[in-house]
Design a protein around this motif. Sequence first.
Motif, PDB file in Angstrom:
ATOM      1  N   GLU A  88       0.811  -1.220   0.000  1.00 58.52           N
ATOM      2  CA  GLU A  88       0.000   0.000   0.000  1.00 58.52           C
ATOM      3  C   GLU A  88       0.846   1.274   0.000  1.00 58.52           C
ATOM      4  OE1 GLU A  88       0.825  -1.396   4.051  1.00 58.52           O
ATOM      5  OE2 GLU A  88      -0.303  -2.357   2.450  1.00 58.52           O
ATOM      6  N   ALA A  89       1.983   1.269   0.682  1.00 59.84           N
ATOM      7  CA  ALA A  89       2.792   2.484   0.778  1.00 59.84           C
ATOM      8  C   ALA A  89       4.085   2.376  -0.024  1.00 59.84           C
ATOM      9  CB  ALA A  89       3.122   2.768   2.239  1.00 59.84           C
ATOM     10  N   GLY A  90       4.202   1.390  -0.869  1.00 60.58           N
ATOM     11  CA  GLY A  90       5.424   1.224  -1.650  1.00 60.58           C
ATOM     12  C   GLY A  90       5.590  -0.212  -2.108  1.00 60.58           C
ATOM     13  N   TYR A  91       6.742  -0.807  -1.788  1.00 59.15           N
ATOM     14  CA  TYR A  91       7.055  -2.181  -2.189  1.00 59.15           C
ATOM     15  C   TYR A  91       7.604  -2.961  -0.993  1.00 59.15           C
ATOM     16  CZ  TYR A  91       6.892  -0.677  -7.084  1.00 59.15           C
ATOM     17  OH  TYR A  91       6.500  -0.191  -8.294  1.00 59.15           O
ATOM     18  N   LEU A  92       7.454  -4.273  -1.061  1.00 53.08           N
ATOM     19  CA  LEU A  92       8.115  -5.178  -0.129  1.00 53.08           C
ATOM     20  C   LEU A  92       9.104  -5.987  -0.954  1.00 53.08           C
ATOM     21  CD1 LEU A  92       8.414  -6.418   2.698  1.00 53.08           C
ATOM     22  CD2 LEU A  92       6.736  -8.121   1.996  1.00 53.08           C
ATOM     23  N   MET A  93      10.376  -5.852  -0.624  1.00 58.43           N
ATOM     24  CA  MET A  93      11.422  -6.542  -1.360  1.00 58.43           C
ATOM     25  C   MET A  93      11.939  -7.696  -0.512  1.00 58.43           C
ATOM     26  SD  MET A  93      14.528  -4.757  -3.275  1.00 58.43           S
ATOM     27  CE  MET A  93      15.457  -5.605  -4.504  1.00 58.43           C
ATOM     28  N   THR A  94      11.938  -8.896  -1.079  1.00 59.73           N
ATOM     29  CA  THR A  94      12.366 -10.106  -0.384  1.00 59.73           C
ATOM     30  C   THR A  94      13.499 -10.754  -1.172  1.00 59.73           C
ATOM     31  OG1 THR A  94      10.111 -10.450   0.375  1.00 59.73           O
ATOM     32  CG2 THR A  94      11.611 -12.306   0.581  1.00 59.73           C
ATOM     33  N   VAL A  95      14.570 -11.075  -0.467  1.00 56.76           N
ATOM     34  CA  VAL A  95      15.692 -11.799  -1.063  1.00 56.76           C
ATOM     35  C   VAL A  95      15.841 -13.093  -0.274  1.00 56.76           C
ATOM     36  CG1 VAL A  95      18.141 -11.744  -1.635  1.00 56.76           C
ATOM     37  CG2 VAL A  95      16.821  -9.618  -1.610  1.00 56.76           C
ATOM     38  N   GLU A  96      15.640 -14.210  -0.957  1.00 59.43           N
ATOM     39  CA  GLU A  96      15.718 -15.523  -0.307  1.00 59.43           C
ATOM     40  C   GLU A  96      16.559 -16.437  -1.184  1.00 59.43           C
ATOM     41  OE1 GLU A  96      12.716 -18.716   1.820  1.00 59.43           O
ATOM     42  OE2 GLU A  96      11.900 -17.092   0.622  1.00 59.43           O
ATOM     43  N   TYR A  97      17.650 -16.948  -0.609  1.00 62.43           N
ATOM     44  CA  TYR A  97      18.561 -17.780  -1.389  1.00 62.43           C
ATOM     45  C   TYR A  97      19.263 -18.790  -0.495  1.00 62.43           C
ATOM     46  CZ  TYR A  97      22.272 -14.741   0.383  1.00 62.43           C
ATOM     47  OH  TYR A  97      23.130 -14.052   1.194  1.00 62.43           O
ATOM     48  N   GLU A  98      19.944 -19.736  -1.136  1.00 65.69           N
ATOM     49  CA  GLU A  98      20.659 -20.793  -0.437  1.00 65.69           C
ATOM     50  C   GLU A  98      22.067 -20.891  -1.012  1.00 65.69           C
ATOM     51  OE1 GLU A  98      20.225 -25.461  -0.808  1.00 65.69           O
ATOM     52  OE2 GLU A  98      18.586 -24.610   0.374  1.00 65.69           O
ATOM     53  N   VAL A  99      23.035 -21.053  -0.132  1.00 65.07           N
ATOM     54  CA  VAL A  99      24.425 -21.206  -0.540  1.00 65.07           C
ATOM     55  C   VAL A  99      24.914 -22.567  -0.055  1.00 65.07           C
ATOM     56  CG1 VAL A  99      26.753 -20.271  -0.374  1.00 65.07           C
ATOM     57  CG2 VAL A  99      24.796 -18.734  -0.332  1.00 65.07           C
ATOM     58  N   ARG A 100      25.535 -23.316  -0.949  1.00 64.03           N
ATOM     59  CA  ARG A 100      26.061 -24.637  -0.605  1.00 64.03           C
ATOM     60  C   ARG A 100      27.553 -24.662  -0.950  1.00 64.03           C
ATOM     61  NH1 ARG A 100      23.725 -29.759  -0.015  1.00 64.03           N
ATOM     62  NH2 ARG A 100      21.725 -28.755  -0.334  1.00 64.03           N
ATOM     63  N   LYS A 101      28.384 -24.922   0.070  1.00 58.95           N
ATOM     64  CA  LYS A 101      29.831 -24.990  -0.115  1.00 58.95           C
ATOM     65  C   LYS A 101      30.318 -26.367   0.320  1.00 58.95           C
ATOM     66  CE  LYS A 101      30.689 -20.552  -0.874  1.00 58.95           C
ATOM     67  NZ  LYS A 101      31.528 -19.899  -1.785  1.00 58.95           N
ATOM     68  N   PRO A 102      31.203 -26.993  -0.466  1.00 57.69           N
ATOM     69  CA  PRO A 102      31.751 -28.290  -0.048  1.00 57.69           C
ATOM     70  C   PRO A 102      32.645 -28.126   1.184  1.00 57.69           C
ATOM     71  CG  PRO A 102      32.827 -27.511  -2.044  1.00 57.69           C
ATOM     72  CD  PRO A 102      31.725 -26.554  -1.757  1.00 57.69           C
ATOM     73  N   LEU A 103      32.540 -29.073   2.097  1.00 55.73           N
ATOM     74  CA  LEU A 103      33.329 -29.008   3.326  1.00 55.73           C
ATOM     75  C   LEU A 103      34.440 -30.051   3.290  1.00 55.73           C
ATOM     76  CD1 LEU A 103      33.612 -27.611   6.068  1.00 55.73           C
ATOM     77  CD2 LEU A 103      32.084 -29.316   7.015  1.00 55.73           C
ATOM     78  N   ILE A 104      34.083 -31.296   3.547  1.00 53.84           N
ATOM     79  CA  ILE A 104      35.049 -32.392   3.537  1.00 53.84           C
ATOM     80  C   ILE A 104      34.397 -33.571   2.835  1.00 53.84           C
ATOM     81  CG2 ILE A 104      36.412 -33.974   4.960  1.00 53.84           C
ATOM     82  CD1 ILE A 104      36.226 -31.880   7.211  1.00 53.84           C
ATOM     83  N   ALA A 105      35.058 -34.104   1.822  1.00 49.74           N
ATOM     84  CA  ALA A 105      34.571 -35.254   1.050  1.00 49.74           C
ATOM     85  C   ALA A 105      33.147 -34.998   0.554  1.00 49.74           C
ATOM     86  CB  ALA A 105      34.678 -36.532   1.874  1.00 49.74           C
ATOM     87  N   ASN A 106      32.163 -35.752   1.045  1.00 49.68           N
ATOM     88  CA  ASN A 106      30.791 -35.573   0.569  1.00 49.68           C
ATOM     89  C   ASN A 106      29.935 -34.762   1.542  1.00 49.68           C
ATOM     90  OD1 ASN A 106      30.688 -37.490   2.535  1.00 49.68           O
ATOM     91  ND2 ASN A 106      29.306 -38.866   1.455  1.00 49.68           N
ATOM     92  N   LEU A 107      30.552 -34.045   2.462  1.00 45.52           N
ATOM     93  CA  LEU A 107      29.828 -33.187   3.395  1.00 45.52           C
ATOM     94  C   LEU A 107      29.843 -31.748   2.884  1.00 45.52           C
ATOM     95  CD1 LEU A 107      31.205 -34.481   6.803  1.00 45.52           C
ATOM     96  CD2 LEU A 107      29.026 -35.026   5.741  1.00 45.52           C
ATOM     97  N   ASP A 108      28.692 -31.099   2.962  1.00 46.47           N
ATOM     98  CA  ASP A 108      28.557 -29.719   2.521  1.00 46.47           C
ATOM     99  C   ASP A 108      28.085 -28.845   3.676  1.00 46.47           C
ATOM    100  OD1 ASP A 108      29.201 -30.481  -0.041  1.00 46.47           O
ATOM    101  OD2 ASP A 108      27.155 -30.401  -0.799  1.00 46.47           O
ATOM    102  N   VAL A 109      28.428 -27.577   3.585  1.00 47.90           N
ATOM    103  CA  VAL A 109      27.880 -26.561   4.482  1.00 47.90           C
ATOM    104  C   VAL A 109      26.802 -25.846   3.685  1.00 47.90           C
ATOM    105  CG1 VAL A 109      28.352 -24.446   5.739  1.00 47.90           C
ATOM    106  CG2 VAL A 109      30.048 -26.245   5.690  1.00 47.90           C
TER     107      VAL A 109
END
Length: 125
Positions: A88-109
């Motif tokens: 009503e008074a402007g905009y609602l801006m939403t940023v939603e994302y996921e980051v996946r980084k390899p840690l050790i062998a087949n484990l990810d953060v």
Amino acid sequence: MKRTQRGITLIGFVITLAVVGVFVYMGMKTIPMYSEFYAVKQALNDLATDPGVTDKDPAKIKDLFFRRLYISYADNIKNEHVKVVRKEAGYLMTVEYEVRKPLIANLDVVGKFKAEKELRRGGVD
């Protein structure tokens, strides 16, 4: 008089060093993710204080947002992660994302991040 030895053994020191090393390595993987999220929040706050932002169309608002992110080298945020919804008074801006980084062998953060900011007329929350 009997003297007892004090201190840490070599094996205890190596185990302690290994545990600390794992936590430092995990920190090296997660700190850049949170640094990028801080850049997203900062770009949203800067955009909210921009005068006349509510007079622009959603595509132009997204463009201004990504220009601010480009300076911070935030590479994980894509166009499909950003939503701009009319309020009503402007905009609602939403940023939603996921980051996946390899840690050790087949484990990810994996980090899931979500930030919202209301863009109002006059640039004030």
